[in-house]
Write a protein that holds these residues in place. Structure first.
Motif, short mmCIF file in Angstrom:
data_model
loop_
_atom_site.label_atom_id
_atom_site.label_comp_id
_atom_site.label_asym_id
_atom_site.label_seq_id
_atom_site.Cartn_x
_atom_site.Cartn_y
_atom_site.Cartn_z
N TRP A 177 7.64 -14.91 2.76
CA TRP A 177 6.40 -14.29 3.24
C TRP A 177 6.59 -12.78 3.41
N MET A 178 7.72 -12.37 3.95
CA MET A 178 8.00 -10.95 4.13
C MET A 178 8.21 -10.24 2.78
N LEU A 179 8.86 -10.91 1.85
CA LEU A 179 9.11 -10.31 0.55
C LEU A 179 7.82 -10.15 -0.26
N VAL A 180 6.94 -11.12 -0.13
CA VAL A 180 5.64 -11.00 -0.82
C VAL A 180 4.86 -9.81 -0.25
N ARG A 181 4.88 -9.67 1.07
CA ARG A 181 4.20 -8.53 1.69
C ARG A 181 4.87 -7.21 1.28
N ALA A 182 6.18 -7.22 1.15
CA ALA A 182 6.90 -6.00 0.79
C ALA A 182 6.56 -5.51 -0.61
N GLY A 183 6.13 -6.43 -1.47
CA GLY A 183 5.81 -6.05 -2.84
C GLY A 183 4.37 -5.63 -3.05
N LYS A 184 3.56 -5.60 -1.99
CA LYS A 184 2.14 -5.26 -2.12
C LYS A 184 1.87 -3.79 -1.81
N THR A 185 2.69 -2.91 -2.36
CA THR A 185 2.48 -1.48 -2.13
C THR A 185 1.30 -0.96 -2.94
N GLY A 186 1.16 -1.43 -4.15
CA GLY A 186 0.07 -0.96 -5.00
C GLY A 186 0.58 -0.02 -6.08
N GLU A 187 -0.03 -0.12 -7.26
CA GLU A 187 0.44 0.68 -8.38
C GLU A 187 0.16 2.17 -8.19
N HIS A 188 -0.91 2.52 -7.50
CA HIS A 188 -1.34 3.91 -7.39
C HIS A 188 -0.90 4.56 -6.08
N PHE A 189 -0.02 3.89 -5.34
CA PHE A 189 0.37 4.42 -4.03
C PHE A 189 1.05 5.78 -4.16
N MET A 190 2.06 5.86 -5.01
CA MET A 190 2.79 7.12 -5.14
C MET A 190 1.91 8.23 -5.73
N LYS A 191 0.98 7.88 -6.60
CA LYS A 191 0.07 8.90 -7.15
C LYS A 191 -0.84 9.44 -6.05
N PHE B 215 -0.95 16.27 4.84
CA PHE B 215 0.18 15.47 5.31
C PHE B 215 -0.25 14.36 6.26
N ARG B 216 -1.19 14.68 7.12
CA ARG B 216 -1.68 13.68 8.06
C ARG B 216 -2.38 12.53 7.34
N SER B 217 -3.15 12.89 6.33
CA SER B 217 -3.82 11.87 5.53
C SER B 217 -2.82 11.01 4.76
N ALA B 218 -1.74 11.63 4.29
CA ALA B 218 -0.69 10.88 3.59
C ALA B 218 0.00 9.90 4.53
N CYS B 219 0.24 10.31 5.76
CA CYS B 219 0.85 9.41 6.75
C CYS B 219 -0.08 8.26 7.09
N ASP B 220 -1.38 8.54 7.17
CA ASP B 220 -2.34 7.48 7.44
C ASP B 220 -2.36 6.45 6.31
N LEU B 221 -2.24 6.95 5.07
CA LEU B 221 -2.18 6.03 3.93
C LEU B 221 -0.94 5.15 4.01
N CYS B 222 0.17 5.71 4.43
CA CYS B 222 1.39 4.92 4.59
C CYS B 222 1.23 3.86 5.67
N ARG C 254 -1.58 2.40 6.59
CA ARG C 254 -2.48 1.36 6.11
C ARG C 254 -1.79 0.45 5.10
N THR C 255 -0.91 1.01 4.30
CA THR C 255 -0.20 0.20 3.31
C THR C 255 0.81 -0.73 3.99
N ASP C 256 1.56 -0.19 4.96
CA ASP C 256 2.46 -0.98 5.81
C ASP C 256 3.42 -1.86 5.00
N THR C 257 4.25 -1.24 4.18
CA THR C 257 5.30 -1.92 3.43
C THR C 257 6.60 -1.14 3.62
N PRO C 258 7.74 -1.72 3.25
CA PRO C 258 9.00 -0.97 3.36
C PRO C 258 8.96 0.37 2.62
#
Length: 242
Positions: A69-83, A94-101, A103-107
């Motif tokens: 369950w944790m590993l499945v959640r860890a893989g749900k970062t999204g293809e466009h996250f780094m972009k 920077f604040r908006s980038a931290c908020d995006l992190c 919301r994504t809530d993955t390793p």
């Protein structure tokens, strides 16, 4: 002298009656009743060690389910996250980038957030902070794997212990029976020996494959984290050059 018709009829009647009596005798023989047993009955014949193996199997299933369950959640970062992170850093959001992190809530997102928080430091310090965060994230994913590895090695040993105790029980019953040795005296001990061996091997094999499968998934997450760190450091260098 040829037999008369009466003699022939008498012979035929005698043969018919003999065949009928033989059929009745055959039907009168009691048929063997096929005995069937369930998996629970077989496990009960394995003795108290089967309860230990059952407990270990439940622990292994729990660890495997939780880690998956944790590993499945860890893989749900999204293809466009780094972009998206790159676009926000280019606009100094920077604040908006931290908020995006958040919301994504993955390793990976938590590792990237640590890099954003340390963005004013040197590249070496930023990378060290991100690698430390990534190591903690991997350690969280690996929690419980040592227990799963112990089960994979310990369950067959418990099964072999049941083999020894079962055979001791069988020989003990045989020794006490003296000259009146009966197969029923040996059956309980042999059942315990065989059933615990099979049970221990099943639990151990399943736990072994589950452990290796989880390790392979964790290695994939680790590689993803390392690639994310490298990509983030490339973004910082590009921003510094501009």
């Amino acid at each position: 002298m040829f037999p008369t018709i009466l003699q022939v009829e008498t012979t035929i009647d005698t043969a018919i009656n003999a065949a009928a009596n033989a059929a009745m005798a055959q039907n009168a023989v009691p048929q063997a009743v096929e005995e069937s047993y369930s998996l629970i009955d077989m496990c009960l014949k394995g003795g108290w060690l089967m309860a230990v193996l059952g407990l270990l199997s439940m622990v292994a299933i729990y660890i495997f389910g939780q880690r998956m369950w944790m590993l499945v959640r860890a893989g749900k970062t999204g293809e466009h996250f780094m972009k998206d992170i790159s676009d926000k850093l280019s606009d100094n959001k920077f604040r908006s980038a931290c908020d995006l992190c958040d919301r994504t809530d993955t390793p990976l997102s938590r590792t990237i957030k640590k890099g954003i928080e340390k963005i004013n430091l040197s590249d070496a310090e930023v990378k060290a902070a991100m690698e430390s965060t990534a190591n903690r994230e991997v350690a969280k994913l690996e929690k419980g794997l040592s227990t799963l590895a112990s089960i994979s090695g310990g369950a067959p040993m418990i099964g072999f212990l049941g083999t020894v105790t079962g055979m001791i029980k069988a020989f003990f019953n045989m020794a006490n029976a003296g000259n009146n040795v009966d197969i029923s005296l040996l059956s309980s001990g042999i059942y315990e020996a065989m059933v615990t061996t099979v049970g221990g091997l099943i639990v151990g094999i399943v736990a072994y494959f589950a452990y290796n499968f989880l390790n392979s998934r964790i290695d994939s997450v680790t590689n993803n984290l390392n690639e994310g760190i490298d990509e983030f450091m490339d973004l910082l260098q590009q921003e510094g050059e501009e």
